[in-house]
Design an enzyme around this catalytic site. Structure first.
Site, PDB file in Angstrom:
ATOM      1  CG  ASP A 219      44.294  25.214  41.240  1.00  0.00           C
ATOM      2  OD1 ASP A 219      44.456  23.988  41.361  1.00  0.00           O
ATOM      3  OD2 ASP A 219      43.686  25.914  42.075  1.00  0.00           O
TER       4      ASP A 219
ATOM      5  CG  ASP B 278      42.269  25.745  35.819  1.00  0.00           C
ATOM      6  OD1 ASP B 278      42.708  24.587  35.812  1.00  0.00           O
ATOM      7  OD2 ASP B 278      41.494  26.183  36.696  1.00  0.00           O
TER       8      ASP B 278
ATOM      9  CG  ASP C  96      34.113  32.756  39.782  1.00  0.00           C
ATOM     10  OD1 ASP C  96      35.165  33.298  39.390  1.00  0.00           O
ATOM     11  OD2 ASP C  96      34.094  31.654  40.380  1.00  0.00           O
TER      12      ASP C  96
END
Length: 436
Positions: free
Chosen positions: A49, A51, A134
Site C-alpha cells: 500500500d 497511500d 486510527d
C-alpha cells in the site's frame, strides 16, 4: 527519524507513488508516504500500500494530475490512476471544532446519534492529521524531500513492542468508526501483534455498533479479513470478541446451537484451504468460502421447511436459499457476481449425487464443476460416509478414460433406474355417466 536511523527506502516504494510525491512537492505542497507502506518497511515486510497525505486540497490535487479522479462522500479522496495501480492521496484532516462557524461545520462534518462520522471533510495540518489517524503504527509519515520519518504517536515504539494501540480515547474512536474494531483484529493477525489492553477493552461492549455499518462496506471488510491469507486467525479472533455475529449472524446462531458439530470443522477446513491457496499465490473466490460458511444453515433451513410444509425438495431448496441470502444480505451485501456461483456450488452437491446415464457427463461439462467438486471433497473429508464415497467416485471418474468411465457408471446401484421400470402405467379414469 533521519535517513540513517530507519529502514524505509525508495527502493521498495512504487515508482508511481514516487511520481506523485515529487509532483506534489514541485507544485509547492507538502507530501508524505503514510500508513501501511511506512509501517511494513519498518517491520521488514515488502509494502503493498502506498497511500499519500498532503496539504493540497482534492481540487488542487486534481489540478496537478490529469489522471486524477475524486471519490468519497464521507471523506473526499483523490485517486491517481496509473493503469491498474491507483495511488490514493488524502488531504490532511483537521479537528471538527476548528472548522469555524456551526453552519460551515454542518456542511463538512456530520455525526450519527451513535457518534459515528458520516461526513468528515475537514482539513488541517499534518499534526492534526496524525491525531485523526486510527492506530499509532499508522501515524508514520515518510518524506521524499528529506527522507525522514515523522512519528507523531510513538508508532515506532509500538512496532518494536508489537502492539496495536488506538490514538486517543478508544471508546470515542470506535464510536466514530466501528469498523476500527475489525481493523484492530486484522492488523493483529496480519502483523503478528497483540491488541493493547486499553484498545481491546471496549470491543465487547461496543460490538453492537457494527450493526449500523452499511452492508456494502461490511462486504469490503469481509474481503480484507477472509481473503488475505489470515482467514482462520481472523475467524477465531472475531469469535473471541463476539463480533462474528455482526458479519454472519446466521452462522453464529447455528454454531451456538451445537446441533451440527460438523459445521465448525467444515468452516475451519475451508478457511485453512483458503489461506493455503492465497499464501501459495493461487486463485481464490469469495463465493467458495461464503458457500462453506452458509452451507449448514442452508441445510438446516431446508430440513425445517420439509417438515413444516408440503414443498417438493427443489422448492424447499430455493425457498431456503431465498431466506438465508435475504437474512445474510442485511449484514453483508454479497454482490450478485458471487451469489450466482454460490448457488451453483450448492446445486451441484445434489447433481453430483445423480450420476446415472448421461448426467455424469453433463456434470463434468458444468462451468462450476471444479468448485462443486472441491466443495464435495471438503464435505467428504468432514462428513465421511456417502459424501466421502461420492467424492472418491468423482475423483476417479473425471480422470478416467472413456472405457473406465463406462465401467464406473455400470457399477452404480441400479435402484433408481429399476424403480423407473417398475412404475406401472397409470390407468385412465373411468368415464362417469352424469344422470340426466
Amino acid at each position: 527519524m533521519p535517513r540513517d536511523q530507519h529502514t524505509v527506502t525508495r527502493k521498495y516504494i512504487s515508482s508511481n507513488a514516487l511520481k506523485v510525491l515529487y509532483r506534489l512537492d514541485k507544485g509547492g505542497f507538502d507530501a508524505y508516504l503514510v500508513g501501511g507502506g511506512v509501517r511494513d518497511m519498518l517491520l521488514g515486510i515488502e509494502p503493498k500500500d502506498f497511500d499519500i497525505a498532503t496539504n493540497a486540497t482534492p481540487e488542487e490535487i486534481k489540478g496537478l494530475f490529469r489522471n486524477c479522479r475524486l471519490i468519497g462522500r464521507r471523506f473526499r479522496l483523490a485517486h491517481i490512476v496509473f493503469g491498474r495501480e491507483i495511488i490514493e492521496v488524502a488531504t490532511f484532516r483537521g479537528h471538527h471544532e476548528n472548522d469555524g462557524t456551526q453552519k460551515a461545520c454542518q456542511k463538512t462534518s456530520k455525526q450519527s446519534d451513535h457518534g459515528m462520522l458520516l461526513r468528515d471533510n475537514i482539513y488541517g495540518s499534518i499534526n492534526e492529521d496524525a491525531e485523526r489517524r486510527d492506530f499509532t503504527i499508522n501515524a508514520l509519515y515518510y518524506s521524499a524531500r528529506d527522507f525522514k520519518i515523522y512519528d507523531f504517536a510513538n508508532g515506532v515504539k509500538d512496532i518494536e513492542q508489537r502492539s496495536i494501540r488506538l490514538i486517543g480515547d478508544p471508546e470515542t474512536r470506535y464510536r466514530e468508526d466501528p469498523v476500527r474494531m475489525l481493523r484492530a483484529i486484522r492488523f493483529a493477525t496480519k502483523l503478528d501483534m497483540k491488541i493493547s489492553k486499553e484498545t481491546s477493552a471496549p470491543i465487547l461492549p461496543l460490538g453492537e455498533l457494527l450493526s449500523h455499518i452499511p452492508p456494502a462496506r461490511m462486504f469490503e471488510e469481509f474481503l480484507k479479513l477472509f481473503i488475505s491469507g489470515k482467514a482462520k486467525a481472523n475467524f477465531d479472533m472475531l469469535r473471541d470478541y463476539n463480533l462474528l455475529k455482526h458479519l454472519f449472524p446466521i452462522v453464529e446462531q447455528v454454531l451456538n446451537q451445537k446441533e451440527t458439530p460438523q459445521m465448525i470443522e467444515l468452516i475451519e477446513l475451508s478457511l485453512n484451504n483458503t489461506d493455503k491457496r492465497i499464501n501459495n499465490n493461487q486463485r481464490v473466490t469469495p463465493a467458495f468460502l461464503l458457500a462453506a460458511l452458509l452451507w449448514y444453515p442452508l441445510q438446516q433451513r431446508i430440513v425445517a421447511l420439509k417438515h413444516s410444509t408440503d414443498l417438493t425438495p427443489q422448492d424447499a431448496f430455493f425457498n431456503a436459499l431465498g431466506e438465508i441470502m435475504g437474512e445474510q444480505q442485511r449484514s453483508i451485501a454479497i454482490p450478485k457476481r458471487f451469489q450466482a456461483p454460490m448457488k451453483d456450488i450448492w446445486i451441484l452437491q445434489d447433481k453430483l449425487a445423480r450420476r446415472e446415464g448421461k448426467r455424469a457427463y453433463k456434470c463434468l461439462e458444468h462451468p462450476k464443476f471444479r468448485a462443486g467438486y472441491d466443495f464435495l471433497l471438503i464435505r467428504g473429508e468432514i462428513e465421511g460416509g456417502d459424501a466421502q464415497e461420492l467424492a472418491s467416485w468423482w475423483t476417479e471418474f473425471q480422470h478416467a478414460d472413456s472405457d473406465k468411465q463406462q465401467i464406473l457408471l455400470k457399477s452404480l446401484p441400479s435402484s433408481r433406474s429399476g424403480a423407473r421400470r417398475s412404475v406401472r402405467k397409470r390407468r385412465k379414469p373411468k368415464k362417469t355417466v352424469t344422470p340426466q
